[in-house]
Scaffold this motif. Sequence first.
Motif, short mmCIF file in Angstrom:
data_model
loop_
_atom_site.label_atom_id
_atom_site.label_comp_id
_atom_site.label_asym_id
_atom_site.label_seq_id
_atom_site.Cartn_x
_atom_site.Cartn_y
_atom_site.Cartn_z
N ILE A 1 2.60 -1.41 0.42
CA ILE A 1 3.85 -1.65 1.13
C ILE A 1 3.72 -1.05 2.53
O ILE A 1 3.40 0.14 2.67
N GLU A 2 3.93 -1.87 3.55
CA GLU A 2 3.85 -1.40 4.93
C GLU A 2 5.26 -1.30 5.50
O GLU A 2 6.00 -2.28 5.55
N ASP A 3 5.63 -0.10 5.91
CA ASP A 3 6.95 0.15 6.48
C ASP A 3 6.77 0.81 7.84
O ASP A 3 6.69 2.04 7.95
N GLY A 4 6.62 -0.02 8.88
CA GLY A 4 6.37 0.51 10.21
C GLY A 4 5.01 1.17 10.26
O GLY A 4 3.98 0.56 9.96
N ASN A 5 4.99 2.46 10.61
CA ASN A 5 3.72 3.19 10.69
C ASN A 5 3.35 3.86 9.37
O ASN A 5 2.44 4.68 9.33
N LEU A 6 4.06 3.50 8.32
CA LEU A 6 3.81 4.12 7.02
C LEU A 6 3.28 3.09 6.03
O LEU A 6 3.90 2.05 5.81
N TRP A 7 2.10 3.36 5.48
CA TRP A 7 1.54 2.54 4.40
C TRP A 7 1.67 3.32 3.10
O TRP A 7 1.25 4.48 3.02
N ILE A 8 2.21 2.68 2.08
CA ILE A 8 2.31 3.31 0.76
C ILE A 8 1.57 2.43 -0.24
O ILE A 8 1.94 1.27 -0.44
N GLU B 1 0.45 2.14 -4.13
CA GLU B 1 0.83 2.70 -5.44
C GLU B 1 0.20 1.87 -6.55
O GLU B 1 0.11 0.64 -6.46
N ASN B 2 -0.24 2.55 -7.61
CA ASN B 2 -0.77 1.84 -8.77
C ASN B 2 0.23 1.91 -9.92
O ASN B 2 1.29 2.53 -9.81
N LYS B 3 -0.10 1.26 -11.03
CA LYS B 3 0.84 1.17 -12.15
C LYS B 3 1.07 2.50 -12.84
O LYS B 3 2.03 2.65 -13.60
N ALA B 4 0.19 3.48 -12.58
CA ALA B 4 0.37 4.82 -13.15
C ALA B 4 1.30 5.68 -12.30
O ALA B 4 1.58 6.83 -12.66
N GLY B 5 1.76 5.13 -11.17
CA GLY B 5 2.65 5.88 -10.31
C GLY B 5 1.96 6.76 -9.30
O GLY B 5 2.61 7.50 -8.55
N GLU B 6 0.64 6.68 -9.22
CA GLU B 6 -0.10 7.45 -8.21
C GLU B 6 0.08 6.78 -6.85
O GLU B 6 0.13 5.55 -6.77
N LYS B 7 0.16 7.59 -5.81
CA LYS B 7 0.43 7.04 -4.48
C LYS B 7 -0.57 7.56 -3.45
O LYS B 7 -0.96 8.72 -3.48
N LEU B 8 -0.94 6.64 -2.57
CA LEU B 8 -1.73 6.97 -1.39
C LEU B 8 -0.84 6.65 -0.19
O LEU B 8 -0.50 5.49 0.03
N VAL B 9 -0.43 7.68 0.53
CA VAL B 9 0.49 7.50 1.65
C VAL B 9 -0.29 7.70 2.96
O VAL B 9 -0.84 8.78 3.21
N ILE B 10 -0.34 6.65 3.76
CA ILE B 10 -1.10 6.67 5.02
C ILE B 10 -0.11 6.60 6.18
O ILE B 10 0.62 5.61 6.33
N THR B 11 -0.08 7.66 6.96
CA THR B 11 0.79 7.71 8.14
C THR B 11 -0.04 7.38 9.37
O THR B 11 -0.99 8.11 9.69
N ILE B 12 0.30 6.28 10.05
CA ILE B 12 -0.51 5.79 11.17
C ILE B 12 0.12 6.21 12.50
O ILE B 12 1.29 5.91 12.77
N GLU B 13 -0.68 6.89 13.29
CA GLU B 13 -0.23 7.29 14.62
C GLU B 13 -0.54 6.20 15.64
O GLU B 13 0.26 5.91 16.53
N GLN B 14 -1.73 5.58 15.49
CA GLN B 14 -2.13 4.54 16.45
C GLN B 14 -3.15 3.61 15.79
O GLN B 14 -4.10 4.06 15.16
N ILE B 15 -2.92 2.30 15.92
CA ILE B 15 -3.93 1.32 15.49
C ILE B 15 -4.80 0.98 16.68
O ILE B 15 -4.32 0.50 17.71
N ILE B 16 -6.08 1.27 16.57
CA ILE B 16 -7.03 1.05 17.66
C ILE B 16 -7.60 -0.36 17.62
O ILE B 16 -7.79 -1.00 18.65
N ASP B 17 -7.85 -0.87 16.43
CA ASP B 17 -8.40 -2.23 16.29
C ASP B 17 -8.09 -2.73 14.89
O ASP B 17 -7.95 -1.93 13.94
N GLU B 18 -7.98 -4.04 14.76
CA GLU B 18 -7.70 -4.62 13.45
C GLU B 18 -8.27 -6.03 13.39
O GLU B 18 -8.06 -6.83 14.32
N VAL B 19 -8.99 -6.35 12.33
CA VAL B 19 -9.54 -7.69 12.14
C VAL B 19 -9.40 -8.09 10.67
O VAL B 19 -9.34 -7.24 9.78
N LYS B 20 -9.34 -9.41 10.45
CA LYS B 20 -9.30 -9.95 9.10
C LYS B 20 -10.37 -11.01 8.94
O LYS B 20 -10.60 -11.80 9.86
N HIS B 21 -11.02 -11.01 7.78
CA HIS B 21 -12.05 -12.02 7.49
C HIS B 21 -11.91 -12.46 6.04
O HIS B 21 -11.70 -11.63 5.15
#
Length: 219
Positions: A57-64, A66-86
Amino acid sequence: MRLVIARCQVDYAGRLTAHLPMATRLLLVKADGSVSVHSDDRAYKPLNWMSPPCWLIEDGNLWIVENKAGEKLVITIEQIIDEVKHDLGAEPGLVKDGVEAHLQELLAEHITTLGEGYTLVRREYMTAIGPVDILARDADGGTVAVEIKRRGEIDGVEQLTRYLELLNRDPLLAPVRGVFAAQQIKPQARTLAEDRGIRCVTLDYDKLRGIESNDLTLF
């Protein structure tokens, strides 16, 4: 495949907690749903990750993540320098080189190379994470998983370790021991294998093929 270079902070909450302070990192979002965080000095290993099934789930500068066990990886983004998709498309899978494939065939035919009383169960024993090169029984009837490489390196030991963890969950097979077999085994790989209780066997390709060595011997 989505690659994001960003200055970010990462917090993990689950069976334990972990914190990565603000720094520039690679965020890797794969089509299978997994999200991993990489630095520039850890080879292929991520600093932290969330394996599928999970959702992002992306909420502005916050990426959350979560897996089905309820564990969470919370990524707080200060600046995106580059982004690509393939779109990488379908993965055809690993194709072993001719020597490695032939080693597997020869060892299956001469399974007692691993020891007296060994018998072959089958080649390419399929598991949920890929095929084990050879599944065998030792002289006592114990199950043995064999991983075969031309050059034995740490990656091969890690691969066999994953197979053993999975196979040992099967009550019909457990306990399952591991054999790491290769023409050459690097010292670091041998040390890691032996530390994990995995036996190392050096294979003589010509001997398995029935070709006598040209090297002079005393006897």
